[in-house]
Every structure is written in structure tokens, then in C-alpha cells.
Design a protein around this motif. Structure first.
Motif, PDB file in Angstrom:
ATOM      1  N   LEU A 351       0.853  -1.148  -0.142  1.00  0.00           N
ATOM      2  CA  LEU A 351      -0.048   0.035  -0.102  1.00  0.00           C
ATOM      3  C   LEU A 351       0.897   1.239  -0.111  1.00  0.00           C
ATOM      4  N   ARG A 352       0.460   2.169  -0.897  1.00  0.00           N
ATOM      5  CA  ARG A 352       1.415   3.453  -0.856  1.00  0.00           C
ATOM      6  C   ARG A 352       0.451   4.408  -1.025  1.00  0.00           C
ATOM      7  N   ALA A 353       0.644   5.645  -0.323  1.00  0.00           N
ATOM      8  CA  ALA A 353      -0.038   6.782  -0.357  1.00  0.00           C
ATOM      9  C   ALA A 353       0.864   7.896  -0.557  1.00  0.00           C
ATOM     10  N   THR A 364      -2.460  19.052   5.657  1.00  0.00           N
ATOM     11  CA  THR A 364      -1.024  18.957   5.104  1.00  0.00           C
ATOM     12  C   THR A 364      -0.775  17.614   4.403  1.00  0.00           C
ATOM     13  N   PRO A 365      -0.117  17.597   3.382  1.00  0.00           N
ATOM     14  CA  PRO A 365      -0.116  16.414   2.442  1.00  0.00           C
ATOM     15  C   PRO A 365       0.494  15.386   3.274  1.00  0.00           C
ATOM     16  N   CYS A 366       0.215  14.099   3.126  1.00  0.00           N
ATOM     17  CA  CYS A 366       0.707  12.936   4.038  1.00  0.00           C
ATOM     18  C   CYS A 366       0.945  11.771   3.218  1.00  0.00           C
ATOM     19  N   SER A 367       2.177  11.170   3.269  1.00  0.00           N
ATOM     20  CA  SER A 367       2.403  10.057   2.604  1.00  0.00           C
ATOM     21  C   SER A 367       2.841   8.844   3.408  1.00  0.00           C
ATOM     22  N   VAL A 368       2.533   7.442   2.982  1.00  0.00           N
ATOM     23  CA  VAL A 368       2.581   6.465   3.911  1.00  0.00           C
ATOM     24  C   VAL A 368       2.735   5.272   2.809  1.00  0.00           C
ATOM     25  N   LEU A 369       3.968   4.604   3.166  1.00  0.00           N
ATOM     26  CA  LEU A 369       4.439   3.483   2.350  1.00  0.00           C
ATOM     27  C   LEU A 369       4.510   2.025   3.122  1.00  0.00           C
ATOM     28  N   LEU A 370       3.679   1.107   2.863  1.00  0.00           N
ATOM     29  CA  LEU A 370       3.838  -0.139   3.609  1.00  0.00           C
ATOM     30  C   LEU A 370       4.337  -1.345   2.881  1.00  0.00           C
ATOM     31  N   GLY A 402      -3.578  13.866  -3.832  1.00  0.00           N
ATOM     32  CA  GLY A 402      -2.511  13.100  -3.744  1.00  0.00           C
ATOM     33  C   GLY A 402      -3.202  11.435  -4.276  1.00  0.00           C
ATOM     34  N   THR A 403      -2.308  10.607  -4.340  1.00  0.00           N
ATOM     35  CA  THR A 403      -2.980   9.079  -4.760  1.00  0.00           C
ATOM     36  C   THR A 403      -2.631   8.045  -3.773  1.00  0.00           C
ATOM     37  N   VAL A 404      -3.509   7.026  -4.036  1.00  0.00           N
ATOM     38  CA  VAL A 404      -3.259   5.733  -3.191  1.00  0.00           C
ATOM     39  C   VAL A 404      -3.086   4.662  -4.055  1.00  0.00           C
ATOM     40  N   GLN A 405      -2.106   3.611  -3.847  1.00  0.00           N
ATOM     41  CA  GLN A 405      -2.089   2.661  -4.821  1.00  0.00           C
ATOM     42  C   GLN A 405      -1.780   1.503  -4.069  1.00  0.00           C
ATOM     43  N   ARG A 406      -2.356   0.355  -4.500  1.00  0.00           N
ATOM     44  CA  ARG A 406      -2.197  -0.998  -3.721  1.00  0.00           C
ATOM     45  C   ARG A 406      -1.286  -1.929  -4.487  1.00  0.00           C
ATOM     46  N   GLY A 407      -0.749  -2.788  -3.828  1.00  0.00           N
ATOM     47  CA  GLY A 407       0.047  -3.920  -4.450  1.00  0.00           C
ATOM     48  C   GLY A 407      -0.877  -4.735  -5.199  1.00  0.00           C
ATOM     49  N   ARG A 408      -0.617  -5.278  -6.445  1.00  0.00           N
ATOM     50  CA  ARG A 408      -1.488  -6.400  -7.082  1.00  0.00           C
ATOM     51  C   ARG A 408      -2.015  -7.457  -6.193  1.00  0.00           C
ATOM     52  N   GLY A 409      -3.195  -7.584  -5.931  1.00  0.00           N
ATOM     53  CA  GLY A 409      -3.750  -8.471  -5.251  1.00  0.00           C
ATOM     54  C   GLY A 409      -3.696  -8.258  -3.653  1.00  0.00           C
TER      55      GLY A 409
END
Length: 530
Positions: A351-353, A364-370, A402-409
Motif C-alpha cells: 500500500l502506498r499513499a 498537510t499532505p501525508c505519505s505512507v508506504l507499507l 494525492g494518490t493511493v495505490q495498492r499492490g497487485r492482489g
């Protein structure tokens, strides 16, 4: 610490309850409760919702009469229940006067005794001495100042002319709590006093309770408060003999002793169950021999058959009697939470935001990488957007930027703060519909006993619905677990088990919480402050 007359007077603080029993609607609520609170004792009361914690406080305060047992109190008593003592059409000053009524009465008696002494009335000297002793015992002249200090520390309204109707419920409770902390009572009975307090208020409450020279009985789900304040814990959760347990050693001593007792309970029940299983197998084997084994091989005489059959019948009777005599007198122990295996590919982005914003929530723009197995704690004051960020990560709320992306599956699950509206369907039916054929069985999770799982969700308590929410989350076998205030409405035992499980699961975990004990337990996790 208090010094002088106030601390010496607290030697009279004493509260004793013996063998309390109380039932409501035919259901036992309190069963054999014993406790003693003396000066310096701060007794925490723990247990699941519905175990009788508030009921116990009412019995100790004398507002509810038990079915059996006795309560003895010495000294003045201050009670913070869940009901306010006056109506909302009164003022802040009225509420303070109600809570300081005993102080006001002591000061009036002292003034009257002073006037009588000046007029040289008979026996005026002794009356003055008694009134002075009573006033010094509660440090009556400084009571209002102590209340003002606590009002400020708890961020409560200090304007005594302010109508209570213009205040929120939380503000009213903070005023009442400030009064109790300043009134100088010998004994304090507090029901969930951390509700409606911010971090500074929690710190002030903790300090005041630790300094209190009298006795305290404290009902709370706040594990940090129990850990910081309680000298002993009364546990109202189920026990092997059905009676409440009193543990010394503070909160940590309670958790260690409770775990050891739970293990002994489980061992005793398992041993008795295995012995009954063995006796049943012996009986079954004897019955099989009676129906088939007594027939000798071909060619054996009738006399042999005739003498063997009675012995086999006697063997069946002996084993039946042994089975009937074996009673499992150890009740089934409570369930233990079992986290199902949750695996995620190590190192793979799940998961990535990037620079997400929700207007009106967090600007405030916020980013997360899991990645698989990673951990994150989201902190910040109320209204900072913690819940909104988790909803964005879960895909239930679209960001304004901003954008949010999930890994495949990648499977992402969210435990929200509030349960969805309850349904008339039974809990296990809701779970099975959600889990499908590949989900973990509800019983294996150890969250809801069978009798609870077969009740309609509308009949479940808040805590039981919260357990169902957790079960539904885990049924989907998420690779990313998003938990919004996960300790809300859960017992201390389940919270401890959940915390341990989250530390070792293979899934990525994000927690948004104000829970101070949970923040301590996850001190090594990365932090994101909003």
C-alpha cells in the motif's frame, strides 16, 4: 504529597465489603466480592463490559443494596458516577457547590462555633475544637483553590455563572471531576474518570490520584491509568470458582497472576476432559467386547461361552459406573484470542499513499508506504484526521489530493472506531456470510463463545459487537491491517492478547490510537504524527 492535618485525617479512610452478591433479572452480576480499601490503597476494578463494575461502585457508595453481603465505610466519600448530580438548567457554580457541600457545611459549623466562642457560650470551647478539627481534616479553607487548580488542569470551564446547558457532556464531567479532586474526601469512587480528558488532563488526574492519601476505587478501561495508579486490581471477569479475584502488585502483577491462573484453569479443565474421554473409550471398548468378543473361536465348548459372558457384562457395568462417577466440575475456561496466520510477501509494496489530503480533516499532505510485516502508529490530537487517513488507506474515503495505490492482489482491512448498525441476523451468520468457505471458523478465533455467536447482533453488547467487528476483519485474511482506536470497548485481557498478536503477525499493521498503554507497548514502531 499532602502534609499536615489533611494527611493525618486520612487515617480514618476505610472501606470494606464482604461476600457481596447481587443479581439482576435472574442473572448473577456480583458473586462473592470481597475487598478492603484503606489509606494509600488505590484499587482498580477490571472486567469486560457488563461484568458489574458500575454496579459494584453503586453498592460501595450505598446507592444500591446488595442481595447479600455487607459494606462498611469510614470517612468522607466522593463519588464520580456516570450520572450528573444536578440538572443542566443549573450553573457551574451550582455544580461546584453540590460537590463541595460537605466542605461548605464544615466551614459553616466552624463559623458558628467561632461566634459561640466569642460570645463565651457554655461548652463553646469544645465545640470550637471539634469544628476546627473537622475543618482541618479536609483542609476546608483551601478546597475552592484546589478545585480551581484542577479545573484549569482539566481544561474545564472556570466561569461559575456559566449555565451547564451551554456545556458539552465532557465539559460537565470535567467540572465534576475537578471538584472531587479538590474536595479533600477520604475515599474516592471513580467510574471511568478518563472519559473526556485530553493528555494534560490525564497527566493531572494521574498525579492527583497517586498523591491522594486516602483510599481510591477506580473503575477504568484505561490500562495506562491502572498501570500508573492502581496498587491492586479487583478482576470481575470469570474465574474457576465464579468469585472475583483480588490481585496485588499493581496492574503488571495482576496481568502476570491472571495469566498464571488462567493456565492452571485451562490445564485442570483439559485434564478432566481427557480423563472423561478415556473413560468413555474404555466403556465403548467393553461394550464392543460384550457384543462380539465373548464369542469364543469355533469349536469352543458352551461352558466356556457361558462363563465368559458374565465377566464381560460386569466389565461394562464397572466402566459405566466409572464414567457416571466422573464429573467435570471445572467450568470451561474463557476463550483465548487466536490470531489466524496472516502472511504478506516480505519487502513487496502492499500500500502506498503519496501526498494525500482531505480538506477539513487533514490539510498537510501525508505519505505512507507499507511493505509486508511493516508497522506504523498514527498519532495526533482529536480532529487531526487520523480516522480520515485510515479511511483513505482503506479505500473507503477518496482524498481531495494525492494518490493511493495498492499492490497487485493486496488485501486491506479496516477496523473502524464505530460498529456498523446492528442487524437481526445472528452473529455467526453475519460472520459466515462475510468469511465464505475459505475463511477461518469463528470459533477458532476465540472472540465470541458459542452462545453469544448464536444471538442476533442487535442483542450483543458494544464490546461483543466490537469483537465481531474484529472477527470480520480477520476473516478476510488481510495483508494490511488498519486499526482505528482498536482498544475501544475491549477488555484488558483481549487488548493484551491482540497487542501481542499484532507484534508478530506477517501482515503490515497501522494503528491510530490515543491509548497510552498501547502507545507504550508499540514504542518501537515508527510514528506518523498528524
Amino acid at each position: 504529597m499532602f502534609t499536615g492535618p489533611l494527611s493525618h485525617a486520612r487515617a480514618r479512610a476505610h472501606l470494606n465489603a464482604t461476600d457481596l452478591h447481587l443479581a439482576r433479572g435472574g442473572r448473577p452480576v456480583l458473586t462473592g466480592v470481597d475487598l478492603t480499601v484503606s489509606p494509600g490503597v488505590r484499587l482498580g476494578v477490571a472486567g469486560e463490559n457488563g461484568r458489574g463494575k458500575t454496579t459494584l461502585l453503586q453498592v460501595l457508595a450505598g446507592t444500591l443494596v446488595p442481595d447479600a453481603g455487607t459494606v462498611h465505610r469510614s470517612g468522607t466519600l466522593g463519588v464520580a458516577g456516570q450520572e450528573m448530580p444536578i440538572a443542566a438548567d443549573r450553573t457551574v457554580g451550582d455544580l461546584i457547590d453540590v460537590e463541595l457541600a460537605q466542605v461548605r457545611a464544615v466551614l459553616r459549623a466552624f463559623d458558628e462555633a467561632t461566634i459561640a466562642l466569642a460570645a463565651d457560650h457554655p461548652e463553646a470551647a469544645q465545640a470550637y475544637t471539634d469544628a476546627l478539627t473537622a475543618a482541618e481534616a479536609v483542609d476546608a479553607w483551601n478546597a475552592d483553590r484546589r478545585v480551581d487548580v484542577s479545573l484549569a488542569a482539566l481544561s474545564a470551564v472556570t466561569d461559575r455563572a456559566r449555565p451547564l446547558a451551554t456545556l458539552s457532556v465532557g465539559q460537565r464531567y470535567r467540572i465534576r471531576l475537578a471538584c472531587l479532586l479538590g474536595a479533600g474526601h477520604d475515599l474516592l469512587l471513580l467510574d471511568e474518570p478518563t472519559n473526556h480528558l485530553d493528555a494534560d488532563g490525564l497527566d493531572h488526574l494521574t498525579v492527583k490520584l497517586r498523591e491522594h492519601p486516602g483510599g481510591v476505587v477506580l473503575v477504568s478501561h484505561d490500562r495506562a491509568l491502572l498501570s500508573d495508579v492502581a496498587t491492586a486490581i479487583l478482576d470481575l471477569d470469570p474465574t474457576i470458582d465464579g468469585r472475583a479475584r483480588l490481585y496485588g502488585g499493581g496492574y503488571d502483577g495482576f496481568r502476570e497472576a491472571q495469566r498464571a491462573e488462567r493456565e492452571r484453569w485451562e490445564t485442570a479443565h483439559r485434564d478432566q476432559s481427557l480423563e472423561r474421554q478415556r473413560l468413555a473409550q474404555d466403556l465403548s471398548a467393553a461394550q464392543n467386547r460384550l457384543s462380539t468378543g465373548w464369542r469364543p473361536v469355533k469349536g469352543t465348548g458352551k461352558h466356556t461361552r457361558a462363563t465368559r459372558a458374565p465377566a464381560l457384562v460386569r466389565a461394562v457395568h464397572r466402566r459405566q459406573e466409572a464414567l457416571d462417577a466422573h464429573v467435570i466440575d471445572v467450568p470451561e475456561p474463557p476463550l483465548r484470542f487466536q490470531m489466524p496466520p496472516l502472511e504478506a510477501p516480505t519487502g513487496a509494496t502492499l500500500l502506498r499513499a503519496d501526498d494525500v489530503v482531505v480538506r477539513g480533516r487533514f490539510e498537510t499532505p501525508c505519505s505512507v508506504l507499507l511493505r509486508g510485516g511493516e508497522r506504523l502508529v498514527v498519532t495526533g490530537p482529536n480532529g487531526s484526521g487520523k480516522s480520515s487517513l485510515l479511511a483513505v488507506l482503506a479505500g473507503t474515503l477518496a482524498p481531495d489530493a494525492g494518490t493511493v495505490q495498492r499492490g497487485r492482489g493486496a488485501r486491506v482491512g479496516l477496523l473502524a472506531q464505530e460498529s456498523p448498525p446492528p442487524t437481526r441476523r445472528r452473529a455467526f451468520e453475519v460472520y459466515e456470510a462475510h468469511a465464505g468457505t475459505e475463511g477461518v471458523g469463528l470459533a477458532r478465533l476465540g472472540l465470541l463463545p458459542a452462545d453469544t455467536a448464536h444471538r442476533p447482533v442487535t442483542e450483543l453488547s458494544i464490546g461483543q459487537r466490537r469483537r465481531l467487528d474484529l472477527a470480520l476483519l480477520l476473516a478476510a485474511r488481510p495483508q494490511v491491517i488498519l486499526l482505528d482506536e482498536p482498544t475501544n470497548h475491549l477488555s484488558t485481557t483481549l487488548v493484551e492478547e491482540l497487542t501481542d498478536a499484532l507484534a508478530t503477525t506477517g501482515a503490515a499493521v497501522v494503528i491510530a490510537t490515543h491509548d497510552r498503554r498501547l502507545l507504550r507497548d508499540t514504542a518501537g514502531w515508527p510514528r506518523l504524527r498528524l
